[in-house]
Design an enzyme around this catalytic site. Structure first.
Site, PDB file in Angstrom:
ATOM      1  N   GLU A   1       1.527  -7.755   8.582  1.00  0.00           N
ATOM      2  CA  GLU A   1       1.786  -6.310   8.539  1.00  0.00           C
ATOM      3  C   GLU A   1       2.745  -5.961   7.412  1.00  0.00           C
ATOM      4  O   GLU A   1       3.152  -4.809   7.254  1.00  0.00           O
ATOM      5  CB  GLU A   1       2.343  -5.836   9.876  1.00  0.00           C
ATOM      6  CG  GLU A   1       1.389  -6.005  11.047  1.00  0.00           C
ATOM      7  CD  GLU A   1      -0.001  -5.429  10.706  1.00  0.00           C
ATOM      8  OE1 GLU A   1      -0.983  -6.214  10.751  1.00  0.00           O
ATOM      9  OE2 GLU A   1      -0.074  -4.233  10.361  1.00  0.00           O
TER      10      GLU A   1
ATOM     11  N   PRO B   1       0.820  -1.213   0.000  1.00  0.00           N
ATOM     12  CA  PRO B   1       0.000   0.000   0.000  1.00  0.00           C
ATOM     13  C   PRO B   1       0.855   1.265   0.000  1.00  0.00           C
ATOM     14  O   PRO B   1       0.354   2.347  -0.280  1.00  0.00           O
ATOM     15  CB  PRO B   1      -0.809  -0.108   1.289  1.00  0.00           C
ATOM     16  CG  PRO B   1      -0.166  -1.142   2.119  1.00  0.00           C
ATOM     17  CD  PRO B   1       0.636  -2.014   1.216  1.00  0.00           C
TER      18      PRO B   1
HETATM   19  C1  JD8 Z   1       0.597  -6.094   0.230  1.00  0.00           C
HETATM   20  C2  JD8 Z   1       0.347  -7.152   3.721  1.00  0.00           C
HETATM   21  C3  JD8 Z   1      -1.666  -5.970   4.606  1.00  0.00           C
HETATM   22  C4  JD8 Z   1      -0.858  -3.643   4.805  1.00  0.00           C
HETATM   23  C5  JD8 Z   1      -1.465  -3.672   7.563  1.00  0.00           C
HETATM   24  C6  JD8 Z   1      -3.347  -4.606   6.381  1.00  0.00           C
HETATM   25  C7  JD8 Z   1      -1.289  -3.322  -2.806  1.00  0.00           C
HETATM   26  N1  JD8 Z   1      -3.398  -1.206  -2.804  1.00  0.00           N
HETATM   27  C8  JD8 Z   1      -3.095  -2.027  -1.728  1.00  0.00           C
HETATM   28  N2  JD8 Z   1      -3.719  -1.996  -0.538  1.00  0.00           N
HETATM   29  N3  JD8 Z   1      -3.169  -2.949   0.297  1.00  0.00           N
HETATM   30  C9  JD8 Z   1      -2.186  -3.572  -0.372  1.00  0.00           C
HETATM   31  C10 JD8 Z   1      -1.326  -4.604   0.277  1.00  0.00           C
HETATM   32  C11 JD8 Z   1      -1.591  -4.930   1.634  1.00  0.00           C
HETATM   33  C12 JD8 Z   1      -0.735  -5.841   2.257  1.00  0.00           C
HETATM   34  C13 JD8 Z   1       0.348  -6.419   1.562  1.00  0.00           C
HETATM   35  C14 JD8 Z   1      -0.250  -5.181  -0.423  1.00  0.00           C
HETATM   36  C15 JD8 Z   1       1.031  -7.246   2.497  1.00  0.00           C
HETATM   37  N4  JD8 Z   1      -0.707  -6.315   3.559  1.00  0.00           N
HETATM   38  C16 JD8 Z   1      -1.075  -4.920   5.531  1.00  0.00           C
HETATM   39  C17 JD8 Z   1      -0.271  -2.595   5.716  1.00  0.00           C
HETATM   40  C18 JD8 Z   1      -1.236  -2.379   6.880  1.00  0.00           C
HETATM   41  N5  JD8 Z   1      -1.946  -4.743   6.704  1.00  0.00           N
HETATM   42  C19 JD8 Z   1      -2.114  -3.021  -1.691  1.00  0.00           C
HETATM   43  N6  JD8 Z   1      -0.660  -3.517  -3.744  1.00  0.00           N
END
Ligand code: JD8
Length: 237
Positions: A115, A88
């Site tokens: 995370e 993100p």
């Molecule tokens: C990779 C772990 C979850 C994220 C804590 C929720 C892309 N556009 C996007 N939104 N979210 C992602 C994404 C989320 C991910 C991972 C991509 C690996 N998480 C984590 C940080 C906060 N949790 C994404 N591309």
């Protein structure tokens, strides 16, 4: 193009065997390999995560396990791959990035969960001579639970730009957001039989056979929808 995907949920990518990507694999245009990160763990519990240094919620994925997994894929790599890390906090994906990545020979998608992945993994491979580039990419400003869905989104957008993947009846030349297109417009409305559906009729101009009028109608409708839903696109028009 060779594509490798590493994840603790490898079955997530079964959908890549369907439709366009499935056919592209059958025809040999795409070679897709999926790897289970747990196959590279070294303890009997197949541990891939641990508590975050500095405290805080959740767990972080271990650099040592990711290092073994990525190195294993690199050993079989014929060309210098690009590492794609969905996150993100990455640059936001767009058609230009899809076009650029579609010109690569080998992509390795690093799919995190929890995370996220220990940040030293990206740091390490950014200076690794076996790697062409490491690209941290976000597919949009909303939070997912992991990278897998983002990798599938990017792969669909990238692969359809590879010559031979789209059937000849489909072309990318009239894509929205297509590069170099004068105006960035979203798609206008589309219609097919029946001409009358529940009292709703197809716009008569589309039945007129007057291709100039039809093109004019479609352009006007695309502009109206772009103005309504994507005024941001208009800014650089
Ligand atoms: C990779 C772990 C979850 C994220 C804590 C929720 C892309 N556009 C996007 N939104 N979210 C992602 C994404 C989320 C991910 C991972 C991509 C690996 N998480 C984590 C940080 C906060 N949790 C994404 N591309």
């Amino acid at each position: 193009m060779q594509i490798d995907l590493i994840s603790i949920f490898p079955e997530f990518f079964n959908s890549l065997n369907l439709s366009l990507l499935g056919k592209a694999q059958d025809s040999g245009i795409l070679k897709i390999n999926v790897h289970d990160l747990r196959d590279f763990t070294t303890d009997k519990h197949k541990t891939v995560d641990d508590a975050p240094y500095g405290g805080g919620p959740g767990m972080v994925m271990k650099a040592d396990v990711w290092g073994l997994a990525i190195d294993s894929v690199l050993k079989k790599s014929k060309t210098k791959p690009v590492l794609v890390v969905p996150t993100p906090s990455g640059k936001v994906f767009n058609q230009k990035m899809a076009q650029d990545l579609s010109n690569e020979d080998h992509l390795i998608f690093i799919n995190g969960r929890y995370e996220g992945i220990d940040s030293r993994v990206v740091q390490f491979y950014q200076s690794d001579q076996r790697i062409k580039a490491v690209k941290e990419i976000s597919i949009g400003d909303y939070v997912l639970a992991g990278g897998e869905v983002a990798s599938i989104v990017m792969l669909e957008a990238i692969s359809r730009l590879i010559p031979g993947v789209l059937g000849n009846e489909d072309s990318t030349s009239d894509d929205s957001f297509a590069l170099g297109s004068m105006e960035k417009l979203v798609e206008g409305p589309v219609f097919t039989r029946p001409e009358n559906w529940r009292g709703l009729f197809v716009p008569p101009v589309l039945l007129s056979g007057d291709h100039q009028k039809i093109a004019q109608y479609r352009l006007e409708e695309a502009k109206l929808r772009t103005k309504a839903n994507r005024p941001d696109l208009g800014e650089d028009n």
